[in-house]
Enzyme design. Structure first.
Site, PDB file in Angstrom:
ATOM      1  N   HIS A 102      -9.537 -29.578   5.969  1.00  0.00           N
ATOM      2  CA  HIS A 102      -8.902 -30.894   5.934  1.00  0.00           C
ATOM      3  C   HIS A 102      -8.849 -31.498   7.328  1.00  0.00           C
ATOM      4  O   HIS A 102      -9.202 -30.860   8.320  1.00  0.00           O
ATOM      5  CB  HIS A 102      -7.499 -30.795   5.338  1.00  0.00           C
ATOM      6  CG  HIS A 102      -6.617 -29.814   6.045  1.00  0.00           C
ATOM      7  ND1 HIS A 102      -6.158 -29.986   7.322  1.00  0.00           N
ATOM      8  CD2 HIS A 102      -6.114 -28.628   5.644  1.00  0.00           C
ATOM      9  CE1 HIS A 102      -5.407 -28.975   7.681  1.00  0.00           C
ATOM     10  NE2 HIS A 102      -5.375 -28.113   6.671  1.00  0.00           N
ATOM     11  N   LYS A 148     -17.993 -38.097   5.362  1.00  0.00           N
ATOM     12  CA  LYS A 148     -18.114 -38.998   4.210  1.00  0.00           C
ATOM     13  C   LYS A 148     -18.848 -38.280   3.090  1.00  0.00           C
ATOM     14  O   LYS A 148     -19.605 -37.344   3.336  1.00  0.00           O
ATOM     15  CB  LYS A 148     -18.876 -40.265   4.594  1.00  0.00           C
ATOM     16  CG  LYS A 148     -18.128 -41.138   5.578  1.00  0.00           C
ATOM     17  CD  LYS A 148     -18.872 -42.411   5.854  1.00  0.00           C
ATOM     18  CE  LYS A 148     -18.078 -43.249   6.849  1.00  0.00           C
ATOM     19  NZ  LYS A 148     -18.780 -44.469   7.226  1.00  0.00           N
ATOM     20  N   ARG A 162     -25.681 -38.506   8.588  1.00  0.00           N
ATOM     21  CA  ARG A 162     -26.307 -39.609   7.859  1.00  0.00           C
ATOM     22  C   ARG A 162     -27.416 -39.022   6.996  1.00  0.00           C
ATOM     23  O   ARG A 162     -27.968 -37.970   7.309  1.00  0.00           O
ATOM     24  CB  ARG A 162     -26.850 -40.663   8.808  1.00  0.00           C
ATOM     25  CG  ARG A 162     -27.969 -40.176   9.673  1.00  0.00           C
ATOM     26  CD  ARG A 162     -28.373 -41.195  10.744  1.00  0.00           C
ATOM     27  NE  ARG A 162     -29.525 -40.763  11.479  1.00  0.00           N
ATOM     28  CZ  ARG A 162     -29.583 -39.745  12.327  1.00  0.00           C
ATOM     29  NH1 ARG A 162     -28.510 -39.032  12.549  1.00  0.00           N
ATOM     30  NH2 ARG A 162     -30.695 -39.430  12.943  1.00  0.00           N
TER      31      ARG A 162
END
Length: 176
Positions: A102, A148, A162
């Site tokens: 986390h 992400k 990415r």
């Protein structure tokens, strides 16, 4: 799936890697003990031995509460840290220096932990942090920092990570 089935599958996919085999047998055993309070009491010395030997001596943090699917593979486990609330899918590969957990949010609370899908290959020194989902059939390159979500069938690299290449599902089936 039974405790023994997990052990034998982990044993088979980590052929030639004695350290991984030993650690995964010990991990699956503490995972099974963790299900029942009576077993925790009876096997308390073993739980302490696991923590001392695997975490402190070998430098591999695979907590007893971690949810990990079958066929877990790790190479050069030194410096491997996985938060106990992380969910690992089937056929995941983890390498040295990987951190999964986390992150602290702006309001001072902690985020949820990552969820990795099936057939995820995590390169060396990768950080995967925060409340994110990693899709199925994903490869994460060495040194990437993933903050992400990553979709299915992709290759991710860099800091921040990415998507380098989106692999077509049909092409991946042919290569298997």
């Amino acid at each position: 799936m039974s405790f023994f089935a997990y052990i034998f599958q982990d044993w088979k996919v980590n052929r030639g890697n004695v350290k991984a085999r030993l650690v995964l047998v010990m991990f699956r055993l503490v995972n099974a003990i963790n299900r029942y309070i009576l077993l925790k009491i009876i096997f308390f010395p073993y739980l302490m031995f696991y923590r001392f030997f695997v975490e402190w001596n070998l430098g591999i943090e695979l907590p007893r509460k971690l949810v990990a699917g079958k066929n877990l593979i790790f190479y050069h486990g030194q410096g491997l840290v996985v938060n106990y609330k992380t969910v690992l899918g089937d056929n995941c590969t983890l390498r040295n220096g990987v951190t999964i957990g986390h992150k602290k949010l702006a309001d001072g609370t902690l985020s949820l932990c990552p969820r990795l899908g099936n057939n995820v290959d995590v390169g060396a020194n990768v950080c995967i942090i925060g409340d994110i989902s990693i899709g199925n059939n994903v490869t994460i390159g060495a040194g990437a920092v993933v903050v992400k979500d990553l979709p299915d069938n992709c290759i991710a690299v860099g800091n921040p990570a990415r998507i380098l290449n989106k692999v077509e599902a049909a092409a991946q089936i042919v290569n298997i």
